[in-house]
Design a protein around this motif. Structure first.
Motif, PDB file in Angstrom:
ATOM      1  N   ILE A 121       0.824  -1.200   0.000  1.00 44.60           N
ATOM      2  CA  ILE A 121       0.000   0.000   0.000  1.00 44.60           C
ATOM      3  C   ILE A 121       0.866   1.262   0.000  1.00 44.60           C
ATOM      4  O   ILE A 121       0.588   2.211  -0.734  1.00 44.60           O
ATOM      5  N   SER A 122       1.957   1.264   0.771  1.00 46.49           N
ATOM      6  CA  SER A 122       2.844   2.429   0.810  1.00 46.49           C
ATOM      7  C   SER A 122       3.472   2.667  -0.554  1.00 46.49           C
ATOM      8  O   SER A 122       3.529   3.793  -1.054  1.00 46.49           O
ATOM      9  N   GLU A 236      -2.660  -8.367  -4.646  1.00 42.10           N
ATOM     10  CA  GLU A 236      -2.790  -7.012  -4.098  1.00 42.10           C
ATOM     11  C   GLU A 236      -2.013  -5.941  -4.865  1.00 42.10           C
ATOM     12  O   GLU A 236      -2.507  -4.830  -5.009  1.00 42.10           O
ATOM     13  N   TYR A 253     -10.917 -12.888  -6.996  1.00 44.69           N
ATOM     14  CA  TYR A 253     -11.324 -12.051  -5.866  1.00 44.69           C
ATOM     15  C   TYR A 253     -12.650 -11.349  -6.158  1.00 44.69           C
ATOM     16  O   TYR A 253     -13.555 -11.317  -5.323  1.00 44.69           O
TER      17      TYR A 253
ATOM     18  N   PHE B 216      -2.783  -7.470   2.950  1.00 47.98           N
ATOM     19  CA  PHE B 216      -3.959  -6.715   2.512  1.00 47.98           C
ATOM     20  C   PHE B 216      -5.128  -7.656   2.241  1.00 47.98           C
ATOM     21  O   PHE B 216      -6.269  -7.386   2.619  1.00 47.98           O
ATOM     22  N   SER B 220      -8.771  -7.468   4.007  1.00 42.76           N
ATOM     23  CA  SER B 220      -9.873  -6.918   3.218  1.00 42.76           C
ATOM     24  C   SER B 220     -11.059  -7.880   3.179  1.00 42.76           C
ATOM     25  O   SER B 220     -12.191  -7.467   2.979  1.00 42.76           O
ATOM     26  N   PRO B 232      -3.004  -1.483   6.065  1.00 43.12           N
ATOM     27  CA  PRO B 232      -3.180  -1.540   4.597  1.00 43.12           C
ATOM     28  C   PRO B 232      -4.610  -1.281   4.132  1.00 43.12           C
ATOM     29  O   PRO B 232      -4.815  -0.493   3.204  1.00 43.12           O
ATOM     30  N   LEU B 235      -5.664   2.491   5.054  1.00 45.83           N
ATOM     31  CA  LEU B 235      -5.110   3.494   4.133  1.00 45.83           C
ATOM     32  C   LEU B 235      -5.783   3.404   2.775  1.00 45.83           C
ATOM     33  O   LEU B 235      -6.068   4.420   2.141  1.00 45.83           O
ATOM     34  N   ASN B 236      -6.028   2.176   2.323  1.00 51.22           N
ATOM     35  CA  ASN B 236      -6.656   2.036   1.013  1.00 51.22           C
ATOM     36  C   ASN B 236      -8.075   2.604   1.017  1.00 51.22           C
ATOM     37  O   ASN B 236      -8.492   3.240   0.054  1.00 51.22           O
ATOM     38  N   PHE B 239      -7.878   6.229   0.654  1.00 52.42           N
ATOM     39  CA  PHE B 239      -7.481   6.652  -0.682  1.00 52.42           C
ATOM     40  C   PHE B 239      -8.682   6.698  -1.617  1.00 52.42           C
ATOM     41  O   PHE B 239      -8.717   7.480  -2.563  1.00 52.42           O
ATOM     42  N   TYR B 244      -8.946  12.874  -0.161  1.00 54.36           N
ATOM     43  CA  TYR B 244      -7.617  12.520   0.327  1.00 54.36           C
ATOM     44  C   TYR B 244      -6.634  13.661   0.091  1.00 54.36           C
ATOM     45  O   TYR B 244      -6.789  14.455  -0.832  1.00 54.36           O
ATOM     46  N   TRP B 246      -2.628  14.332  -0.457  1.00 59.42           N
ATOM     47  CA  TRP B 246      -1.411  13.593  -0.798  1.00 59.42           C
ATOM     48  C   TRP B 246      -0.383  13.589   0.331  1.00 59.42           C
ATOM     49  O   TRP B 246       0.191  12.563   0.650  1.00 59.42           O
ATOM     50  N   MET B 249      -1.347  11.179   2.933  1.00 61.39           N
ATOM     51  CA  MET B 249      -1.206   9.800   2.486  1.00 61.39           C
ATOM     52  C   MET B 249       0.261   9.366   2.496  1.00 61.39           C
ATOM     53  O   MET B 249       0.588   8.251   2.870  1.00 61.39           O
ATOM     54  N   MET B 250       1.118  10.289   2.079  1.00 64.86           N
ATOM     55  CA  MET B 250       2.539   9.944   2.016  1.00 64.86           C
ATOM     56  C   MET B 250       3.136   9.827   3.412  1.00 64.86           C
ATOM     57  O   MET B 250       3.935   8.932   3.673  1.00 64.86           O
ATOM     58  N   SER B 253       2.057   6.590   4.596  1.00 62.63           N
ATOM     59  CA  SER B 253       2.793   5.510   3.928  1.00 62.63           C
ATOM     60  C   SER B 253       4.172   5.321   4.538  1.00 62.63           C
ATOM     61  O   SER B 253       4.619   4.208   4.758  1.00 62.63           O
ATOM     62  N   ILE B 254       4.833   6.431   4.805  1.00 58.83           N
ATOM     63  CA  ILE B 254       6.181   6.359   5.386  1.00 58.83           C
ATOM     64  C   ILE B 254       6.126   5.703   6.755  1.00 58.83           C
ATOM     65  O   ILE B 254       6.859   4.764   7.046  1.00 58.83           O
ATOM     66  N   THR B 256       3.948   3.827   7.935  1.00 59.00           N
ATOM     67  CA  THR B 256       3.518   2.429   7.831  1.00 59.00           C
ATOM     68  C   THR B 256       4.662   1.524   7.375  1.00 59.00           C
ATOM     69  O   THR B 256       4.806   0.404   7.843  1.00 59.00           O
TER      70      THR B 256
END
Lengths: 293, 282
Positions: A121-122, A236, A253, B216, B220, B232, B235-236, B239, B244, B246, B249-250, B253-254, B256
């Motif tokens: 995801i990142s 994914e 999926y 993920f 999910s 995961p 965050l998704n 998004f 959102y 940016w 989000m970044m 992400s970092i 995470t």
């Protein structure tokens, strides 16, 4: 007599020690695998209150005649082929490049592995940003600076460009796996072999073919086999990057959790399993026949 | 003499240019992530992108840790709890299992060993339908327990495989000596095997933690309400919403990616023989 007694306690202890692992694997891998076969003969929605109806091979018939499935099978094979070859070749090249003493070697190694261990995801967020149609740096460089394209390709919104993107992403993400595997085995190769080849006047390619390749063969086979299997059912990375590339993982999926057709999804799992099993068997035979297994 | 020295120098320079290129390719997306997380929102979507922020800001980092704006801490805690439990159980079970497969002689050892290897190659994706049914019928849908149980199966086979090859390197003489001293098998595991293979055990812990942290797919499928989300899917989900940001989000992400990248960076040298002896799946 004493020996026999000892073996008996070994078996007992082994049973106790292995019980939790075997129990979990039987319950959550073996049983589901068989259960897949059973479910695949039923029409079954995600709602547990609705009774499943037995429909025989109907699910299989529908899938095997579904153009979407066949197309998705082709995409998946191409994706697997390109990403496995790409990540293995790049990984091997970087490993050969790294197979010498230099400053910052350890830290460089750890840094290269970052893309491989970070969560999808990142990484996907970064790539989505870099390839953004309006303000992404890739479009800026390729269109405004280098003029490679007249107009920015809509990376995520067209099947062809999305496919290119997911392949590049996968090679970028998974070459470190090949890299660390090859680096370990390269370090075991005796340097005098290269020196001997050099005295015989071997070119760099010949040295690779005669010395390096045979030495790394066992690792190469493992890396390619495992990577091929994992790429074949990749879900994914592709799912998170774009909705334009319909690999089998995504097809499965979505059949299960977007269209709520568990029976059909189960039969896709069975088909995938059969394909993979056939590929593994074929590969094994091939490898053994070549005498490298 | 002088020319060969020069040649050596050129070679060295070329090598470092090559190295810089490899690192640039590997790390560029991380660099972008970091820089965008430090730009303000307008700058992040400027038509002409800049590498460095014109105005540096840490507001996005403050934002993600502000529960009013973003449930990042909830997701982070869920991920941490799930991953720690998965890693701990995986380590415990794999020590026992790997010890049996490495040091005990019993009927079916080879078969069990190779079955674990086959399961290691398996993907959870092939099992999602029946697993979904099992989890639902056990009443575990939308619980972190469901995630823990299913993730252990993802990590356990490789964990056993990794530890087994580790235990194989411990000489049997050591155990025999310990037995003569009056230790039984279980005591041997705790007093001899575990202390001797602590780095292998740490590797298994990190490996399992990482698989759980990055997952993920299962998250999910099994989790449906936001308070149970792991990073995961959390965050998704964010998004996919239209608002959102940016930078946020970044930053997310970092933060995470950081725990697993750091853990892996520290323990990577412990992992003997690279990925082929039970490498990270994925």
């Amino acid at each position: 007599m004493k020996r026999k007694a000892k073996r008996k306690t070994d078996t007992k202890l082994a049973a106790v020690l292995l019980f939790p692992s075997i129990f979990l694997i039987l319950l959550l891998v073996a049983y589901p695998m068989l259960s897949n076969i059973q479910i695949s003969f039923f029409e079954q929605s995600i709602n547990p209150n609705l009774d499943p109806t037995f429909i025989g091979f109907e699910n299989y018939k529908q899938i095997l005649t579904d153009e979407v499935f066949l197309k998705s099978l082709g995409i998946t094979f191409l994706y697997t082929l390109l990403t496995v070859v790409g990540s293995t070749v790049v990984g091997l090249a970087v490993a050969i490049f790294f197979n010498r003493p230099f400053k910052f070697r350890k830290i460089s190694r750890s840094l290269i592995i970052a893309s491989y261990v970070a969560p999808s995801i990142s990484l996907v967020f970064a790539w989505k940003y870099m390839f953004n149609n309006n303000y992404g740096i890739v479009n800026y460089l390729t269109v405004d600076v280098l003029h490679l394209f007249d107009q920015a390709p809509l990376w995520f919104d067209r099947p062809a460009s999305s496919f290119v993107l997911v392949v590049i992403f996968a090679i970028w993400r998974y070459f470190p796996y090949a890299f660390i595997s090859f680096l370990a085995i390269l370090q075991t190769i005796d340097n005098t072999l290269y020196e001997a080849a050099e005295i015989d006047g071997a070119s760099a390619w010949e040295k690779f073919k005669v010395v390096t390749l045979p030495a790394i063969m066992p690792v190469l086979v493992i890396v390619v086999t495992l990577r091929a299997i994992w790429m074949f059912y990749m879900f994914e990375d592709v799912y998170l990057l774009t909705n334009q590339v319909n690999t089998l993982g995504i097809y499965l999926y979505e059949t299960a959790f977007a269209f709520n057709d568990l029976g059909k999804a189960a039969s896709i799992s069975v088909i995938l399993f059969i394909i993979l099993f056939a590929v593994i068997l074929l590969m094994r035979k091939r490898v053994n026949a070549d005498g490298n297994g | 003499m002088a020319s060969s020295k020069k040649e050596k120098m050129t070679r060295k320079i070329l090598f470092y240019i090559g190295l810089a290129f490899v690192l640039l390719v590997s790390l560029f997306p991380f660099f972008i992530m970091l820089m965008v997380s430090l730009k303000n929102s307008a700058e992040a979507i400027a038509q002409v992108p800049t590498l460095l922020p014109r105005q540096w800001t840490i507001e996005h980092y403050l934002d993600i840790f502000n529960p009013v704006l973003f449930p990042y801490i909830t997701y982070f805690n869920n991920s941490l709890i799930v991953s720690l439990i998965v890693a701990a159980i995986s380590v415990l079970f794999s020590i026992f299992g790997a010890y049996a497969l490495s040091k005990l002689k019993f009927f079916g050892r080879t078969t069990i060993n190779s079955s674990f290897y086959v399961v290691y190659m398996f993907s959870g994706l092939l099992l999602v339908v029946p697993l979904f049914k099992i989890i639902s019928s056990l009443g575990l849908y939308n619980t972190r327990t469901a995630l823990v149980i299913t993730l252990i199966v993802q990590t356990l086979p490789a964990a056993i495989y990794m530890l087994k090859s580790y235990f194989d390197t411990i000489p049997d003489d050591l155990e025999e000596a310990a037995m003569i001293d009056g230790l039984n098998r279980v005591q041997i595991i705790f007093y001899i095997i575990i202390p001797l293979s602590i780095s292998g055990i740490i590797s298994v812990f990190v490996y399992s933690f990482m698989i759980a942290w990055n997952d993920f797919l299962f998250a999910s499928i099994f989790l449906s309400s936001s308070e149970n989300f792991t990073l995961p899917i959390g965050l998704n989900a964010l998004f996919s919403t239209p608002d959102y940001v940016w930078g946020r989000m970044m930053a997310a992400s970092i933060v995470t990616a950081l725990p697993v990248v750091i853990m892996y960076g520290i323990t990577e040298r412990f992992i003997k023989g690279g990925a082929t002896e039970g490498g990270v799946k994925g």
